[in-house]
Scaffold this motif. Structure first.
Motif, PDB file in Angstrom:
ATOM      1  N   TRP A 188       0.769  -1.146   0.268  1.00  0.00           N
ATOM      2  CA  TRP A 188       0.259   0.382   0.228  1.00  0.00           C
ATOM      3  C   TRP A 188       0.856   1.484   0.211  1.00  0.00           C
ATOM      4  O   TRP A 188       0.555   2.628  -1.161  1.00  0.00           O
ATOM      5  N   LYS A 189       2.289   1.101   0.741  1.00  0.00           N
ATOM      6  CA  LYS A 189       2.572   2.429   1.019  1.00  0.00           C
ATOM      7  C   LYS A 189       3.590   3.083  -0.957  1.00  0.00           C
ATOM      8  O   LYS A 189       3.397   3.805  -1.099  1.00  0.00           O
ATOM      9  N   GLY A 190       4.039   1.580  -1.294  1.00  0.00           N
ATOM     10  CA  GLY A 190       4.491   1.651  -2.456  1.00  0.00           C
ATOM     11  C   GLY A 190       3.329   2.047  -3.602  1.00  0.00           C
ATOM     12  O   GLY A 190       3.738   3.213  -5.135  1.00  0.00           O
ATOM     13  N   ALA A 191       2.352   1.716  -3.269  1.00  0.00           N
ATOM     14  CA  ALA A 191       1.240   2.086  -4.569  1.00  0.00           C
ATOM     15  C   ALA A 191       0.247   3.335  -4.226  1.00  0.00           C
ATOM     16  O   ALA A 191       0.710   3.854  -5.159  1.00  0.00           O
ATOM     17  N   ILE A 192       0.381   3.890  -2.949  1.00  0.00           N
ATOM     18  CA  ILE A 192       0.252   5.317  -2.706  1.00  0.00           C
ATOM     19  C   ILE A 192       1.787   6.196  -3.517  1.00  0.00           C
ATOM     20  O   ILE A 192       1.215   6.972  -3.736  1.00  0.00           O
ATOM     21  N   GLY A 193       2.214   5.549  -3.172  1.00  0.00           N
ATOM     22  CA  GLY A 193       3.700   6.540  -3.416  1.00  0.00           C
ATOM     23  C   GLY A 193       3.830   7.065  -5.133  1.00  0.00           C
ATOM     24  O   GLY A 193       5.082   7.627  -5.686  1.00  0.00           O
ATOM     25  N   GLY A 194       2.896   6.021  -5.892  1.00  0.00           N
ATOM     26  CA  GLY A 194       3.653   6.139  -7.133  1.00  0.00           C
ATOM     27  C   GLY A 194       4.601   4.898  -7.743  1.00  0.00           C
ATOM     28  O   GLY A 194       5.334   5.370  -8.742  1.00  0.00           O
TER      29      GLY A 194
ATOM     30  N   PHE B  16      -5.778   7.563   1.776  1.00  0.00           N
ATOM     31  CA  PHE B  16      -5.982   6.750   0.340  1.00  0.00           C
ATOM     32  C   PHE B  16      -7.149   8.523   0.182  1.00  0.00           C
ATOM     33  O   PHE B  16      -7.137   8.795  -0.987  1.00  0.00           O
ATOM     34  N   GLU B  17      -8.304   8.547   0.754  1.00  0.00           N
ATOM     35  CA  GLU B  17      -9.087   9.083   0.191  1.00  0.00           C
ATOM     36  C   GLU B  17      -8.678  10.984  -0.568  1.00  0.00           C
ATOM     37  O   GLU B  17      -9.493  11.322  -0.596  1.00  0.00           O
ATOM     38  N   ARG B  18      -7.563  11.084   1.114  1.00  0.00           N
ATOM     39  CA  ARG B  18      -7.393  13.146   1.386  1.00  0.00           C
ATOM     40  C   ARG B  18      -6.536  12.577   0.051  1.00  0.00           C
ATOM     41  O   ARG B  18      -5.970  13.925  -0.495  1.00  0.00           O
ATOM     42  N   ASP B  19      -5.829  11.659  -0.453  1.00  0.00           N
ATOM     43  CA  ASP B  19      -5.168  11.747  -1.726  1.00  0.00           C
ATOM     44  C   ASP B  19      -5.831  11.616  -3.192  1.00  0.00           C
ATOM     45  O   ASP B  19      -5.407  12.628  -3.858  1.00  0.00           O
ATOM     46  N   ASP B  20      -6.629  11.144  -3.159  1.00  0.00           N
ATOM     47  CA  ASP B  20      -7.909  11.396  -4.169  1.00  0.00           C
ATOM     48  C   ASP B  20      -9.241  11.015  -3.564  1.00  0.00           C
ATOM     49  O   ASP B  20      -9.287  10.097  -3.428  1.00  0.00           O
ATOM     50  N   PRO B  21     -10.131  11.601  -3.507  1.00  0.00           N
ATOM     51  CA  PRO B  21     -11.659  11.282  -3.003  1.00  0.00           C
ATOM     52  C   PRO B  21     -12.565  10.478  -3.955  1.00  0.00           C
ATOM     53  O   PRO B  21     -12.779   9.502  -3.539  1.00  0.00           O
TER      54      PRO B  21
ATOM     55  N   ILE C 154      -7.502  -3.711  -3.064  1.00  0.00           N
ATOM     56  CA  ILE C 154      -5.837  -3.013  -3.057  1.00  0.00           C
ATOM     57  C   ILE C 154      -5.185  -3.344  -4.640  1.00  0.00           C
ATOM     58  O   ILE C 154      -4.547  -2.685  -5.687  1.00  0.00           O
ATOM     59  N   ALA C 155      -5.946  -4.579  -5.055  1.00  0.00           N
ATOM     60  CA  ALA C 155      -5.431  -4.666  -7.121  1.00  0.00           C
ATOM     61  C   ALA C 155      -6.195  -3.904  -7.821  1.00  0.00           C
ATOM     62  O   ALA C 155      -5.722  -3.338  -8.732  1.00  0.00           O
ATOM     63  N   ALA C 156      -7.484  -3.391  -7.480  1.00  0.00           N
ATOM     64  CA  ALA C 156      -7.959  -2.697  -7.763  1.00  0.00           C
ATOM     65  C   ALA C 156      -7.709  -1.214  -7.891  1.00  0.00           C
ATOM     66  O   ALA C 156      -7.525   0.256  -9.038  1.00  0.00           O
ATOM     67  N   TYR C 157      -6.960  -0.693  -7.282  1.00  0.00           N
ATOM     68  CA  TYR C 157      -6.512   0.615  -6.686  1.00  0.00           C
ATOM     69  C   TYR C 157      -5.297   1.045  -7.877  1.00  0.00           C
ATOM     70  O   TYR C 157      -5.338   1.690  -8.086  1.00  0.00           O
ATOM     71  N   VAL C 158      -4.277  -0.028  -7.833  1.00  0.00           N
ATOM     72  CA  VAL C 158      -3.442  -0.276  -8.386  1.00  0.00           C
ATOM     73  C   VAL C 158      -3.428  -0.548  -9.885  1.00  0.00           C
ATOM     74  O   VAL C 158      -3.291   0.143 -10.667  1.00  0.00           O
ATOM     75  N   ALA C 159      -5.137  -0.854 -10.221  1.00  0.00           N
ATOM     76  CA  ALA C 159      -5.058  -0.521 -12.237  1.00  0.00           C
ATOM     77  C   ALA C 159      -5.580   0.257 -12.395  1.00  0.00           C
ATOM     78  O   ALA C 159      -5.145   0.611 -13.616  1.00  0.00           O
TER      79      ALA C 159
END
Length: 253
Positions: free
Chosen positions: A127-133, A175-180, A198-203
């Protein structure tokens, strides 16, 4: 026999998502544990890494990194000794004969290929790497080697599924603060908690980046103990340690 899953979008590019079946490890690590950081017998881990490699690219040089839940990517041009693995969570290469390997035990493994350009990549998206890009940076590193994002095929391998991934409301709010719009990846759960896809988020990150094709294998690591290692399941069982599976991609020589 090793349980090796493949993605249709990656076509003839040598790749595979290995599960825990096969291998020589015993006890709580039973099967194809490839985690050098685990408490498993090192000789067994090294043998498992050879077995996994040979299931995809026999005799190739398996390259892994010291994963630290970062967005950092390294460009690989040759073999890397196990003791010299750089701290990073993704790799890219345009060199034939190298097999990039990402280790997971619930986090999201992502394999990338631009077959026309002869460039491949692999990312570990917790999750950290995913939201970090981490996936965005992997794409940029591949572009630096001549890939085009609209030609990229990406595959998301076995990872913890939404039904198994309970998180707190505070976690979801990050995550919602990063993007609603990220609220759509969290489903209602028990009081004070939600279930994270999390898979859908990464997708969605891959789609927003403009990649050409995305395949989701939709295999939940937590709920299939005979097929996959799972960090969260091991914690819930009170086990002292856990195994790791490997996802691999390379360029044939």
């Amino acid at each position: 026999m090793i349980d090796l899953l493949t993605a249709p979008g990656l076509h003839d590019v040598p790749h595979g998502f290995a599960g825990r079946r096969g291998g020589v490890s015993m006890g709580i690590h039973a099967g194809l544990n490839v985690g050098l950081g685990s408490q498993d017998d090192r000789a067994a881990v090294l043998r498992n890494r050879e077995l996994a490699r040979d299931a995809v690219m026999p005799g190739a040089q398996l390259v892994t990194v010291h994963q630290v839940h970062s967005p950092d990517v390294v460009t690989v041009s040759g073999a890397i000794a196990d003791a010299e693995r750089p701290a990073a969570d993704a790799m890219v290469t345009d060199r034939p004969g190298l097999l990039l390997g990402i280790l997971t035990a619930d986090c999201v493994p992502v394999l990338f290929a631009d077959d026309a350009a002869g460039v491949v990549g692999a990312a570990h998206a917790g999750w950290k790497g995913a939201i970090g890009g981490v996936t965005d940076r992997t794409i940029m590193a591949m572009e630096a080697l001549g890939a085009r994002r609209d030609r990229l095929a990406c595959a998301i391998g076995p990872c913890i599924g939404r039904a198994s991934y309970e998180v707190t409301l505070d976690f979801a709010e990050r995550f919602e603060r990063d993007d609603p719009d990220n609220a759509r990846f969290f489903a209602a759960g028990r009081l004070g908690h939600v279930q994270f896809d999390i898979a859908a988020y990464v997708a969605s990150r891959l789609a927003a980046a403009g990649v050409g094709r995305i395949d989701l294998l939709e295999e939940d690591t937590y709920s299939q103990p005979d097929r996959f290692f799972s960090y969260r399941r091991s914690c819930h069982r009170g086990e002292a340690d856990y195994g790791r599976q490997v996802s691999m991609i390379g360029l044939a020589g």
